[in-house]
Design a protein around this motif. Structure first.
Motif, PDB file in Angstrom:
ATOM      1  N   GLU A  40      31.900 -12.404  60.919  1.00  0.00           N
ATOM      2  CA  GLU A  40      32.514 -11.432  61.810  1.00  0.00           C
ATOM      3  C   GLU A  40      32.037 -10.047  61.420  1.00  0.00           C
ATOM      4  OE1 GLU A  40      36.972 -12.449  62.116  1.00  0.00           O
ATOM      5  OE2 GLU A  40      36.183 -13.454  60.358  1.00  0.00           O
TER       6      GLU A  40
ATOM      7  N   HIS B 165      22.450 -10.144  70.890  1.00  0.00           N
ATOM      8  CA  HIS B 165      22.922 -11.414  71.438  1.00  0.00           C
ATOM      9  C   HIS B 165      21.809 -12.291  71.988  1.00  0.00           C
ATOM     10  CE1 HIS B 165      26.693  -9.027  71.501  1.00  0.00           C
ATOM     11  NE2 HIS B 165      27.209 -10.177  71.161  1.00  0.00           N
ATOM     12  N   ASP B 166      20.620 -11.756  72.078  1.00  0.00           N
ATOM     13  CA  ASP B 166      19.501 -12.551  72.587  1.00  0.00           C
ATOM     14  C   ASP B 166      18.230 -12.073  71.892  1.00  0.00           C
ATOM     15  OD1 ASP B 166      17.923 -14.250  73.959  1.00  0.00           O
ATOM     16  OD2 ASP B 166      18.136 -13.298  75.906  1.00  0.00           O
ATOM     17  N   PRO B 167      17.925 -12.623  70.738  1.00  0.00           N
ATOM     18  CA  PRO B 167      16.801 -12.094  69.935  1.00  0.00           C
ATOM     19  C   PRO B 167      15.505 -12.041  70.726  1.00  0.00           C
ATOM     20  CG  PRO B 167      18.042 -13.699  68.682  1.00  0.00           C
ATOM     21  CD  PRO B 167      18.590 -13.728  70.077  1.00  0.00           C
TER      22      PRO B 167
ATOM     23  N   ARG C 160      21.987  -8.578  61.515  1.00  0.00           N
ATOM     24  CA  ARG C 160      23.203  -8.828  62.292  1.00  0.00           C
ATOM     25  C   ARG C 160      24.413  -8.968  61.374  1.00  0.00           C
ATOM     26  NH1 ARG C 160      19.018 -11.060  64.940  1.00  0.00           N
ATOM     27  NH2 ARG C 160      18.914 -10.741  67.179  1.00  0.00           N
TER      28      ARG C 160
ATOM     29  N   ALA D  51      29.678 -12.412  64.564  1.00  0.00           N
ATOM     30  CA  ALA D  51      30.306 -12.181  65.880  1.00  0.00           C
ATOM     31  C   ALA D  51      30.995 -10.825  65.867  1.00  0.00           C
ATOM     32  CB  ALA D  51      31.305 -13.293  66.169  1.00  0.00           C
TER      33      ALA D  51
ATOM     34  N   GLN E 128      33.486  -8.054  66.542  1.00  0.00           N
ATOM     35  CA  GLN E 128      34.908  -8.099  66.842  1.00  0.00           C
ATOM     36  C   GLN E 128      35.386  -6.823  67.541  1.00  0.00           C
ATOM     37  OE1 GLN E 128      36.803 -10.993  65.864  1.00  0.00           O
ATOM     38  NE2 GLN E 128      34.703 -11.662  65.684  1.00  0.00           N
TER      39      GLN E 128
ATOM     40  N   SER F 147      31.016  -4.928  77.908  1.00  0.00           N
ATOM     41  CA  SER F 147      30.248  -5.854  78.740  1.00  0.00           C
ATOM     42  C   SER F 147      29.941  -7.144  77.995  1.00  0.00           C
ATOM     43  CB  SER F 147      28.932  -5.209  79.173  1.00  0.00           C
ATOM     44  OG  SER F 147      29.183  -4.025  79.888  1.00  0.00           O
ATOM     45  N   TYR F 148      29.942  -7.078  76.678  1.00  0.00           N
ATOM     46  CA  TYR F 148      29.695  -8.276  75.866  1.00  0.00           C
ATOM     47  C   TYR F 148      30.996  -8.820  75.276  1.00  0.00           C
ATOM     48  CZ  TYR F 148      24.667  -7.757  76.194  1.00  0.00           C
ATOM     49  OH  TYR F 148      23.387  -7.687  76.667  1.00  0.00           O
TER      50      TYR F 148
ATOM     51  N   THR G 257      40.678 -12.090  66.899  1.00  0.00           N
ATOM     52  CA  THR G 257      40.310 -11.061  67.874  1.00  0.00           C
ATOM     53  C   THR G 257      41.577 -10.605  68.598  1.00  0.00           C
ATOM     54  OG1 THR G 257      39.845 -12.826  69.419  1.00  0.00           O
ATOM     55  CG2 THR G 257      37.978 -11.894  68.266  1.00  0.00           C
TER      56      THR G 257
ATOM     57  N   HIS H 193      44.313 -10.095  71.025  1.00  0.00           N
ATOM     58  CA  HIS H 193      44.756 -10.862  72.177  1.00  0.00           C
ATOM     59  C   HIS H 193      46.235 -10.658  72.453  1.00  0.00           C
ATOM     60  CE1 HIS H 193      45.748 -13.347  68.733  1.00  0.00           C
ATOM     61  NE2 HIS H 193      46.631 -13.955  69.477  1.00  0.00           N
TER      62      HIS H 193
END
Lengths: 735, 599
Positions: free
Chosen positions: A156, A225-227, A258, A261, A263, A378-379, A431, A433
């Motif tokens: 994280e 998010h997309d190497p 990186r 994930a 947070q 957006s992500y 996360t 919520h």
């Protein structure tokens, strides 16, 4: 009477009197919107794991002193850099050296510029202009550093972002942001409490729309998010020279660190440099997307704890209240209106609340973010932008101002805030919520949740729904509904006496749904074509031409369809009356079209309510009465074709003029071409223009077509149709 | 008679003890790292006879587990923290993934027997080490590796029947397992002297052990013929920057590990049960001082300071060794002075990083990047094996599997016949698709990375499954931990002049597993990943239940009312009431009439 019978009877009564019911519901919706401040609740931090104010802060005066020294060093490095080096590049180079000296992981990402990114490129830093180097640029450069949690698992991560190089930013502002980030990262990296990795993104804000580095943050997140994706050029847009330079840009295989994930993300902007009096929180993302409300309330509390005299979403008075002269963030100017409402309901504080609500809702409705936190959202990463400024809170973008606390004291506040924010997110296990994702802020410490703010929209949509149901179920004839009830009553009373046979007057409306649906589809396709024209040409004239061409085509199709079906069957009865069954009364086609138009409006705007509530309300409020007013009656003071023209021409003009008055902008400057250009510049991600052309405009076109339903009757004079079934409210009144 | 019996029993027990041929070797390794950290490895090796009923020092529990489960080879690891490959280079004895990992090989005739042995092993190890290893029993977790967790042979053989003829392997991992003292204490109890003496005494401070930036302890049980071997290894990385230095500028091992009690007797006292105790220091630019003990090996010695001082220097990139035999030491300690960043770490042949790509709750992907360290060269390319297992709720679309070399796609075999054909980079591919709630997916890939390539990327897409509410773990909104993927690399070539058998720990460091070319591959674990799955509002079932029940009752009530309504009975109550009224009035009139008659 049993409760069920009472409810059914009530509903029937509402439908029977749908004109009055719809009007009442709409007015109730407007009234509920005006009462928003009275419904507000106090904000609270729902997630206890943030542990706000329960931890000590490691950032001390020595760190602030170091930050101050770094600040001076960064300025020196930029000023002594070679002439052909852009200042933000010089600052990045200095930063990388400092990060290496600290032994911290650092990565450089070169991201490809698409054609939208070249909309910027002016350099108003003042010392020297090197616009030529920017014009020839093919890629932007992001730098990010990573602080690894010593005992963390690396799954994280938290992001701290400071965009630099924005066209309106001063050298001092960027240097202060870098100095702050550097020392905060040093402090965090050695903190024993660190459990999650922290990435510090220094975004290249020279490119893209807005002055907040959104394009750079987008590119960073895309690569994250997309190497390998962010370096792919859209070669079609590259000139030969740029293509050559693109080959010289760093490889897509460059190392990119990186932090697992993501947070939460905190974007820090220091437009006035090391000044720390006002912490203005910005949460509005693309199309009104909002982070979890905890991420708004926690920075407010942290900023106050760090010593900021003013902190909150409305702390920068220029952003929402409109007192700052319209800096483009959505100030609302309708002061008189709000004052009038406030005077009636609750006085000046009420009016101020109402103005803030309107300002916040307007920012949501515009859909264009004012901070790179929007990219994170957006992500699906909760993010917030905190803009630190001086006491006046009005960034000039030019001269470096030091109105309040500055220098080391400011760095102390800024560093305390930044470390506390990271530590709060570090404490979280899950996360966010718990708290709200749908809210409208009334003040820094009061808000409306979806349970409260959805009521006006619901009432306005209900007004349309009632009319649509009434037209679909009982048609345009009040005699029809009366006769239905009479028939049912008669049937109930007679019971077995006459075998439940209805009287011949009992009718059920029959609709020609297929032609109405086809017309609605045509109107929406025409609207979509207008959107295509808008995105391709960005021309006002072309859009207007396409829009009215589509409208004329739809109207012509409607008239042609209806004239083909003219066989004197409107108002006639289908079915065998002789056997006593309830007959079907053929409804005029405009009524069917109105049912379809209202249904589409209710469905589309109802769905939009849950994506961008403010935009949905902004469209529903003017569109609903226009569609409800539409009718194909031949009588009345205004001719049908004139009503249609008013709907298509006068209403949009009036709406734009009113909006511009509220926004405080010159109506003559409101250009559809500019709107289309902005839509393209934002990567076609903002929903305003698509909604305008694909939902609102087709709604108006269909309303105009409904009005045109009376043209035929008007031309034919008092036809038998009028005698059989007077249409619309006017017709009814006339009778 | 009694005396004779006692003598026989005594002789038998002595004979049994001799039969067991028990040995216990303990070693420690200290390696300064470039950024001021110091890696410490404690290595223990015990051996006994599998058939022996009694043991002098060997833990009886392990022997019983080995006999009961039929295990041929098994390794259990508990790890907290990450080994930073880029910063610290290649780990001394291999790094392990965060959480718990267990793999085992069974000399079983069938899969059923192996599964039974695995079930017993997980349950027994779970009890022995106070860990949730019984969760590994679940068929949703366990997989059967074919290419990894076995001696490196370099071949591309993935035929399961071929590899399972000698042993059947099982693997499972718990990436979210919290490692704590409750796991370490039973691990230490397997040692003859526990943490009271010997090398293990250096692990006596739990706060220091679990305060380390990286701590991993493993237990490996191997059966070789009738010999049973237990190898325990603990690796710690401590931040020497936070520890006070000795006057000479070094760090005492006891201080680093928090077992410095102060006073005179501070150091290590050898375990009496140990057959050998040795301490090694591996440094390139630094210095090490020993207090007590007998130096047995140094690359370059510089006698003359305090008890035993040596300065290591090696022209090669690898650090040099300093070794001390402390079998007879009563108070031994080592002070290490790091070389100030010049420790000459050796990078693994490839770095490996795994990234979860995409965002949102529906679909995603995984990208595994193999990157050659900067400046490193390989004459003939690098052959690597990739092992990745994913839970069933990560539904992999194997047709999206793509392999790139320096950004250039290379063909991926789509059938067994294509594997290794045309000299492709993908030499072997084994794919076991997952089955919902029954089996995780397993992918094993052998790639040959050309010498000219610097980055290889393996990627694929997946879909996230919807879970039942009972399948969510606590704190579901944190996400789901995916097990670490493993990159298996060819064995490290040992240093010139290295002699096998002198030190088992140094053999491991040099990549030599046994004297007969039984080389173990170098494993590089990638970081675990966190996957966010769509989570329901966990209070919603209550709301839904309540609302549905209300709705159902309303519907049922309305239905019953409709069904039981009889039109003929409408007004029945009123009619009855009228009848009753009339009856009463008639009765009254009759009474009056009777009264009138009587009068």
């Amino acid at each position: 009477m049993r409760p069920r019978d009472a409810i059914v009877a009530g509903l029937r009564r509402v439908i029977r009197h749908h004109v009055a019911a719809s009007t009442a519901l709409y007015l109730l919706g407007v009234l509920a919107a005006a009462l928003y401040p009275a419904l507000a609740r106090r904000t609270f931090v729902d997630e206890n794991a943030f542990l706000v104010a329960q931890t000590t802060v490691g950032f001390d005066r020595r760190d602030a002193r170091d930050a101050s020294e770094h600040y001076r060093a960064a300025i020196d490095a930029a000023r002594t850099s070679p002439g052909d080096v852009h200042r933000s590049d010089a600052l990045r180079g200095w930063l990388e050296d400092e990060l290496d000296a600290l032994g911290m992981e650092r990565y450089r990402q070169a991201f490809a510029l698409d054609r939208h990114s070249w909309t910027r490129g002016d350099d108003d830093w003042g010392r020297r202009s090197d616009a030529s180097s920017i014009d020839n640029a093919t890629h932007g450069v992001n730098v990010h550093a990573v602080a690894r949690a010593a005992r963390g698992n690396g799954r994280e991560g938290i992001v701290l972002a400071t965009p630099i190089g924005a066209p309106g930013a001063t050298l001092e502002a960027d240097a202060a942001a870098l100095a702050l980030g550097l020392v905060v990262m040093r402090t965090i990296a050695s903190a024993p409490w660190l459990a999650k990795d922290v990435a510090w993104l220094v975004a290249d804000a020279r490119w893209g729309p807005g002055d907040h580095g959104i394009a750079a943050t987008d590119a960073w997140l895309r690569e994250y998010h997309d190497p390998g994706s962010s370096t792919h050029h859209s070669a079609g847009h590259l000139t030969q020279h740029r293509r050559h330079r693109a080959q010289l840009s760093p490889s897509p295989l460059a190392l990119f660190g990186r932090v697992g994930a993501l947070q939460q993300a905190y974007v820090l902007e220091l437009p006035e440099g090391a000044v720390a009096d006002v912490a203005s929180i910005n949460v509005v993302g693309f199309n009104g997307a909002l982070p979890n409300q905890d991420l708004l309330n926690v920075p407010v509390q942290l900023a106050k704890l760090a010593g900021f005299p003013r902190a909150g979403i409305f702390a920068d008075s220029s952003r929402f209240s409109g007192t700052g002269g319209g800096d483009g963030d959505g100030g609302v100017k309708g002061g008189d209106l709000f004052d009038a409402v406030g005077a009636v309901v609750g006085g000046a504080p009420f009016a101020a609340d109402l103005r803030r609500v309107a300002g916040f809702a307007l920012a949501l409705a515009r859909g264009t973010p004012a901070g790179s936190h929007a990219s994170f959202k957006s992500y699906a990463v909760d993010a917030v932008t905190v803009r630190m400024s001086g006491s006046r809170g009005v960034p000039t973008g030019g001269a470096h101002r030091r109105d309040g606390v500055s220098g080391e004291d400011a760095f102390l506040r800024l560093g305390t805030f930044a470390e506390s924010a990271v530590r709060c997110s570090n404490n979280l296990l899950e996360t966010l919520h718990h708290s709200m994702f749908y809210y409208v802020m009334v003040d820094d410490d009061r808000f409306l949740s979806i349970a409260e703010y959805v009521a006006p929209q619901g009432l306005m949509l209900a007004s349309s729904l009632v009319t649509a149901i009434a037209l679909a179920v009982i048609g345009t004839s009040t005699g029809g509904v009366a006769s239905v009830f009479v028939a049912e009553k008669t049937r109930g009373k007679n019971g077995g006496k006459n075998g439940g046979k209805a009287t011949p007057a009992a009718t059920a409306p029959a609709h020609d749904w297929s032609s109405a649906l086809a017309l609605a589809l045509l109107a929406h396709v025409a609207g979509w074509c207008v959107l295509l024209v808008a995105t391709r040409t960005a021309s006002t004239a072309a859009q207007l031409a396409a829009a009215y061409a589509g409208a004329l085509a739809t109207a012509a199709a409607a008239l042609a369809t209806w004239s083909n079906n003219v066989d004197g069957d409107e108002g006639s009865f289908d079915g065998d009356e002789g056997d006593g069954r309830v007959g079907a009364r053929r409804e005029p086609p405009w009524a069917t079209l109105k049912v379809v138009a209202l249904s589409v409006q209710v469905a589309s705007l109802g769905a939009l309510t849950f994506f961008n509530f403010a935009l949905a309300v902004a469209v529903t409020a003017p569109l609903a009465p226009l569609q409800l007013w539409a009718h194909g009656g031949v009588g009345g003071a205004i001719k049908p074709w004139l009503r249609a023209a008013l709907t298509l021409v006068a209403a949009p003009v009036l709406l734009v003029a009113t909006s511009c008055a509220a926004l405080g902008t010159d109506a003559r400057a409101c250009s559809l071409g500019d709107a289309a250009a902005a839509h393209v510049a934002w990567g076609e991600r903002v929903h305003v223009l698509p909604l305008a052309w694909c939902v609102a405009w087709p709604g108006l076109v269909l309303a105009a077509c409904v009005h045109l339903g009376g043209v035929r009757g008007w031309r034919r004079g008092a036809s038998t149709r009028e005698e059989e079934a007077p249409g619309g409210p006017e017709g009814k009144k006339r009778r | 008679m009694l005396i004779a019996f006692l003598l026989v029993v005594l002789a038998a027990s002595v004979g049994a003890a001799r039969e067991s041929r028990e040995t216990f070797q303990e070693e420690a390794l200290v390696r300064p790292l470039p950024d001021g950290r110091i890696a410490f490895v404690a290595h223990f090796r015990q051996e006994t006879s599998l058939v022996a009923r009694h043991h002098e020092t060997f833990p009886k529990a392990i022997a019983q587990i080995a006999r009961a489960t039929g295990v041929a080879d098994a390794e259990l690891s508990f790890t907290q923290g990450r080994w930073m490959y880029r910063r610290w280079g290649r780990p001394p004895v291999g790094a392990k993934p965060i959480g718990a990992e267990l793999w085992a090989a069974f000399a079983a005739e069938s899969d059923e027997v192996a599964d039974e042995g695995w079930a017993n092993l997980t349950a027994m190890f779970g009890g022995q080490f106070c860990a949730s290893l019984s969760a590994l029993r679940d068929e949703q977790v366990v997989v059967e590796p074919a290419l990894v967790f076995r001696p490196w042979d370099g071949s591309a053989r993935v035929d399961r029947d071929g590899i399972s003829s000698d042993n059947r392997r099982r693997h499972g991992s718990l990436p979210a397992e919290a490692v704590c003292t409750e796991n370490l204490t039973p691990w230490l109890k397997l040692l003859p002297c526990r943490d009271r003496a010997g090398i293990a005494a250096l692990l006596g401070s739990r706060s220091s052990v679990f305060g380390a930036e990286y701590v991993s302890f493993t237990a490996r049980v191997r059966v070789r013929g009738d010999a049973l071997e237990l190898t325990q290894s603990a690796t710690l990385v401590v931040d020497a920057n936070k520890i006070a230095r000795e006057p000479e500028g070094g760090h005492r091992l006891t201080s680093l590990l928090g077992v410095d009690r102060g006073g005179g007797a501070n150091g290590i006292r050898a375990c009496a049960a140990a057959t050998s105790t040795a301490v090694h220091v591996q440094t390139k630019g630094g210095t090490a001082f020993a207090f007590g003990g007998r130096k047995v090996h140094t690359a370059v010695a510089d006698e003359g300071r305090r008890v035993d001082t040596a300065v290591a220097a090696d022209e090669a990139s690898r650090p040099a060794w300093l070794s001390w035999d402390v079998s007879a030491a009563e108070d031994f300690d080592v002070a290490v002075r790091p070389g100030g960043g010049d420790e000459g770490t050796v990078a693994p042949e490839l770095y490996a990083e795994r990234v979860v790509t995409g965002s949102g709750y529906h679909r995603g992907g995984i990208s595994i990047e193999l990157r050659r360290p900067e400046g490193s060269k390989s004459a003939s390319g690098t052959r690597a094996r990739l092992f990745q297992t994913l839970p069933w709720y990560v539904r992999v679309f194997i047709h999206t599997l793509a392999v790139e070399m320096d950004g250039v796609p290379v063909p991926v075999p789509t059938s067994g016949a294509d594997v290794g054909a045309n000299g492709g980079a993908v030499e072997a591919l084994r794919w076991v698709p997952g089955v919902d709630r029954r089996r995780p997916s397993t992918m094993e890939l052998q790639v040959l990375m050309p010498a000219s390539a610097s980055v290889a990327r393996v990627s694929f897409k997946f879909e996230k499954a919807f879970l039942r509410i009972s399948e969510f773990p606590p704190d579901a909104n944190r996400g789901f931990d995916l097990p670490a993927a493993l990159l298996s690399l060819p064995p490290v070539s040992p240093r010139d002049g290295h002699e096998f058998g002198e030190s088992r720990l140094l053999d491991l460091v040099e990549g030599v597993a046994s004297e007969v070319g039984d080389t173990h591959s170098e494993g590089v674990y990638m970081q675990g990943a966190l996957l966010t799955l769509p989570t329901p509002d966990f209070s919603m079932p209550f709301n839904v239940t309540t609302m549905v029940c209300t709705l159902m009752s309303l519907l049922a009530g309305a239905l019953l009312t409709t069904l039981t309504r009889r039109p003929g009975w409408e007004g029945f109550g009123k009619l009855k009431a009228e009848q009753r009224k009339r009856l009463k009035s008639l009765e009254k009139e009759a009474r009056k009439a009777r009264a009138g008659k009587s009068e």
